[in-house]
Design an enzyme around this catalytic site. Structure first.
Site, PDB file in Angstrom:
ATOM      1  N   LYS A  34       0.780  -1.271   0.291  1.00 31.97           N
ATOM      2  CA  LYS A  34      -0.057  -0.535  -0.379  1.00 31.97           C
ATOM      3  C   LYS A  34       0.740   1.706   0.229  1.00 31.97           C
ATOM      4  CE  LYS A  34      -3.250   2.353   2.970  1.00 31.97           C
ATOM      5  NZ  LYS A  34      -4.679   2.008   3.726  1.00 31.97           N
ATOM      6  N   GLU A  93      10.107  -4.643   4.639  1.00 32.19           N
ATOM      7  CA  GLU A  93      10.587  -6.022   3.596  1.00 32.19           C
ATOM      8  C   GLU A  93      10.456  -6.198   2.604  1.00 32.19           C
ATOM      9  OE1 GLU A  93       8.878  -4.501   6.379  1.00 32.19           O
ATOM     10  OE2 GLU A  93       9.098  -6.407   8.203  1.00 32.19           O
ATOM     11  N   GLY A 115      -4.833  -1.603   5.178  1.00 36.83           N
ATOM     12  CA  GLY A 115      -4.241  -3.061   4.548  1.00 36.83           C
ATOM     13  C   GLY A 115      -5.280  -3.713   5.003  1.00 36.83           C
ATOM     14  N   ARG A 116      -5.255  -4.837   6.711  1.00 41.25           N
ATOM     15  CA  ARG A 116      -6.150  -5.840   6.072  1.00 41.25           C
ATOM     16  C   ARG A 116      -7.153  -6.221   6.081  1.00 41.25           C
ATOM     17  NH1 ARG A 116      -4.561  -2.324  10.323  1.00 41.25           N
ATOM     18  NH2 ARG A 116      -6.397  -1.787  11.911  1.00 41.25           N
ATOM     19  N   GLU A 144      -4.442  -6.557  15.387  1.00 36.27           N
ATOM     20  CA  GLU A 144      -4.271  -5.840  14.435  1.00 36.27           C
ATOM     21  C   GLU A 144      -5.419  -4.779  15.200  1.00 36.27           C
ATOM     22  OE1 GLU A 144      -0.800  -4.551  11.903  1.00 36.27           O
ATOM     23  OE2 GLU A 144      -2.542  -5.055  10.605  1.00 36.27           O
ATOM     24  N   HIS A 200      -5.310 -32.872  18.250  1.00 37.47           N
ATOM     25  CA  HIS A 200      -4.281 -33.846  18.246  1.00 37.47           C
ATOM     26  C   HIS A 200      -3.633 -32.796  18.905  1.00 37.47           C
ATOM     27  CE1 HIS A 200      -6.219 -37.253  17.148  1.00 37.47           C
ATOM     28  NE2 HIS A 200      -6.736 -36.162  16.028  1.00 37.47           N
ATOM     29  N   LYS A 214       8.859  -1.109  14.762  1.00 42.19           N
ATOM     30  CA  LYS A 214      10.345  -0.388  13.461  1.00 42.19           C
ATOM     31  C   LYS A 214      11.083   0.396  13.422  1.00 42.19           C
ATOM     32  CE  LYS A 214       5.889  -0.744  10.297  1.00 42.19           C
ATOM     33  NZ  LYS A 214       5.120  -0.112   9.607  1.00 42.19           N
TER      34      LYS A 214
HETATM   35  C1  G6Q Z   1      -2.748  -3.932   8.284  1.00 44.51           C
HETATM   36  C2  G6Q Z   1      -1.437  -2.921   8.164  1.00 44.51           C
HETATM   37  C3  G6Q Z   1       0.033  -3.510   8.291  1.00 44.51           C
HETATM   38  C4  G6Q Z   1      -0.061  -3.620   6.386  1.00 44.51           C
HETATM   39  C5  G6Q Z   1       1.615  -4.151   6.400  1.00 44.51           C
HETATM   40  C6  G6Q Z   1       2.110  -4.141   5.288  1.00 44.51           C
HETATM   41  O1  G6Q Z   1      -3.739  -3.285   7.880  1.00 44.51           O
HETATM   42  O2  G6Q Z   1      -1.317  -1.563   7.872  1.00 44.51           O
HETATM   43  O3  G6Q Z   1      -0.212  -5.788   7.686  1.00 44.51           O
HETATM   44  O4  G6Q Z   1      -0.359  -4.046   5.668  1.00 44.51           O
HETATM   45  O5  G6Q Z   1       3.356  -3.650   6.976  1.00 44.51           O
HETATM   46  O6  G6Q Z   1       1.851  -2.882   4.311  1.00 44.51           O
HETATM   47  P1  G6Q Z   1       2.307  -2.574   3.159  1.00 44.51           P
HETATM   48  O7  G6Q Z   1       1.103  -3.124   2.239  1.00 44.51           O
HETATM   49  O8  G6Q Z   1       2.110  -0.629   3.022  1.00 44.51           O
HETATM   50  O9  G6Q Z   1       3.933  -2.781   2.452  1.00 44.51           O
END
Ligand code: G6Q
Length: 550
Positions: free
Chosen positions: A210, A216, A270-271, A356, A387, A515
């Site tokens: 996003k 990462e 994002g989520r 989150e 199990h 972070k």
């Molecule tokens: C979700 C969070 C988080 C996000 C990641 C990746 O709601 O905001 O999990 O999706 O940190 O972020 P980017 O899509 O910006 O790389």
């Protein structure tokens, strides 16, 4: 306000529920079932082919009335309306929360900042359709003219968990000849293990971010870009890299052709983003027609959520049951157990969605809360987890409410596997609810021929307290439509809980501190800065790492 607040005031509905709890805490579900053979019918809801049986919860009509009064007191109907109207309910970031617009199939406008967002959403959806079809039918080829059959999604968190979970859940619908891979972790192993399997000429990388600033994802994307360029040269990038992002500038800076960019917007968290361009790999894996079915399923749940009265509203009821345990029984955890191998990543996906969203401690009036908010969620696929951690669920001192999820029909009806699987899911919820008294255990031991001494020695170990709550979500089959409904159900459940708890479910500031500190520590590990300003534990761990890596 409600709950234990600054001024110690509790609202009317809250106080009523506290007294309901006192009345109810000793009542056994097995007695309630014995007294009312219509209990299951009374506490079952259905939306399309998704059935929620919530009768195995520690509730009766008075409890439900109390919970619904709490929802009314918290103005839940108006809050649902506010979300669909694009009000800036993500108030700490001043944003609308409009993932529901991504699956709006009504043809009606949806507004953010007074502007209809549907034209841009439909435009990107069309672009996703055209592109995924072009990859699938070999019209969009790799640089050397070969069909792109290996699709790699590089993303993390919300840009990974949704696509992974949905692709796996719909594996049975995968287009023949297409293989999907996911790289999320910064651990080089994640990259190496995927790249080792691939041929650059047939590989398409989807960079899903996003913000397009996530360390990462960008690090993994750079490594993969280098791998491709080494094999095919710089000119190949346009045919092997696409980006999913809100940040055009960073996409260009990274070296991806903006024509290969699929856009989404700040009103998509994002989520909550698998319905957006972030779902591109889903379109390629299962075909755009199945992606549309996923959207349609979510839309069906959205419509139910938006229009059903609170007492018949599946997400609202699940939310209130969670609050009943979390805030009155002080049970701050729950488990989600899908009895479907293809749903194996659902618990991990929901873990992010719930923890989150509702792992927050400051309310909308800027006060630290004095009541429990989001619970801990864990889970895994049944029967495997029976199990492992189910021992604690049945006999441990911690009570863990469970959501069981099961399809009546399997995608792989082999022999009687699925009947065995289904008998297990039903048995687990029955066992949790009913339990086995010490007297019943003793009787069983006697019947098995144990002598008096053995019966005495074992009867407590063999007993189960029971009265442990669960929901059962039963559907016909896990197809794209049902999966869409199921995911939207949890999204809305979590939203309702956040609204009752008066927190913002749509930001995630709690992920920032780590972070920030990692950025300080990195140069210290790389030896370009001295380790300073840490506690002695961090300092000595830095030292030990350096010594190992010498
Ligand atoms: C979700 C969070 C988080 C996000 C990641 C990746 O709601 O905001 O999990 O999706 O940190 O972020 P980017 O899509 O910006 O790389």
């Amino acid at each position: 306000m409600f709950g234990l607040h600054k001024n110690k005031e509790k609202t009317k509905a809250w106080k009523k529920l506290e007294s309901e709890y006192k009345r109810f805490r000793k009542i056994e579900m097995r007695d309630l079932f014995a007294a009312d053979n219509k209990r299951a019918a009374k506490y079952t809801l259905r939306v399309d082919d998704l059935i929620l049986d919530y009768s195995k919860n520690r509730i009766d009509d008075k409890v439900m009335a109390g919970l619904l009064a709490l929802a009314e007191e918290r103005g839940i109907p108006a809050k649902i309306k506010a979300m669909f109207e694009g009000k800036k309910i993500n108030y700490t970031e001043n944003r609308s929360v409009l993932h529901v617009a991504l699956r709006n199939r009504s043809g009606q406008a949806m507004l953010s900042d007074g502007k209809d967002v549907m034209p841009q959403i439909n435009e990107v959806l069309l672009k996703m359709k055209n592109f995924s079809d072009a990859v699938r039918f070999g019209k969009f080829k790799g640089y050397t003219g070969k069909k792109l059959t290996n699709i790699v999604n590089i993303g993390i968190g919300g840009s990974d968990l949704g696509p992974v979970m949905v692709c796996e859940a719909l594996r049975k619908y995968w287009i023949k000849g297409i293989n999907c891979y996911f790289i999320s972790n910064i651990d080089g192993t994640a990259c190496a293990e995927v790249l080792n399997k691939l041929d650059p000429e047939t590989t398409l990388f989807i960079i899903a971010s996003k913000t397009f600033t996530t360390i990462e994802t960008l690090t993994n994307a750079k490594t993969c870009r280098k791998w491709l360029v080494n094999a095919l040269g710089e000119h190949a990038v346009d045919k092997h890299f696409v980006a999913l992002s809100t940040n055009r500038e960073e996409v260009i800076k990274f070296g991806i052709n903006p024509e290969n960019m699929f856009e989404f917007w700040d009103f998509v968290g994002g989520r909550y983003s698998l319905w957006s361009a972030i779902g591109l790999i889903i379109c390629i894996a299962v075909g755009f027609e199945n992606f549309e079915k996923l959207l349609e399923g979510a839309y069906a749940m959205d419509e139910h959520f938006r229009t059903a009265p609170l007492a018949e509203n599946m997400p609202v009821i699940m939310a209130l049951l969670g609050i009943w345990y979390n805030n009155f029984f002080n049970i701050h955890r729950y488990a989600v157990i899908p009895y479907d191998q293809y749903l194996q990543y659902l618990p991990a996906y929901l873990q992010q969605l719930d923890m989150e969203s509702n792992g927050k401690s400051v309310d909308r009036e800027n006060n630290f809360v004095k009541y429990a908010t989001g619970p801990v969620l864990f889970g895994g696929a049944g029967t495997n987890v029976q199990h492992s951690f189910f021992q604690l669920l049945h006999q441990g001192t911690e009570i863990v409410p469970v959501d069981f999820i099961a399809p009546a029909i399997s995608h792989n009806e082999i022999g009687n596997h699925h009947q065995i699987l289904l008998s297990n899911v039903l048995a687990q919820s029955e066992a949790l609810m009913r339990g086995k008294t010490v007297a019943e255990a003793a009787e069983e031991l006697r019947k098995a021929g144990k002598d008096k001494e053995e019966v005495e020695a074992l009867k407590k170990y063999k007993s189960f307290s029971g009265n442990r709550p669960s929901n059962t979500l039963l559907c016909k089959k896990i197809d794209a439509f049902t999966l869409g409904m199921l995911i939207a159900l949890y999204e809305h459940k979590i939203f309702i809980q956040g609204m009752v708890w008066n927190i913002n479910s749509f930001d995630q500031m709690g992920v920032e501190l780590g972070k920030q500190l990692a950025l300080n520590i990195l140069p210290e590990l790389e030896g370009t800065a001295f380790a300073v300003n840490h506690d002695s534990s961090t300092l000595s761990l830095i030292k030990a790492i350096k010594a190992f890596r010498k």
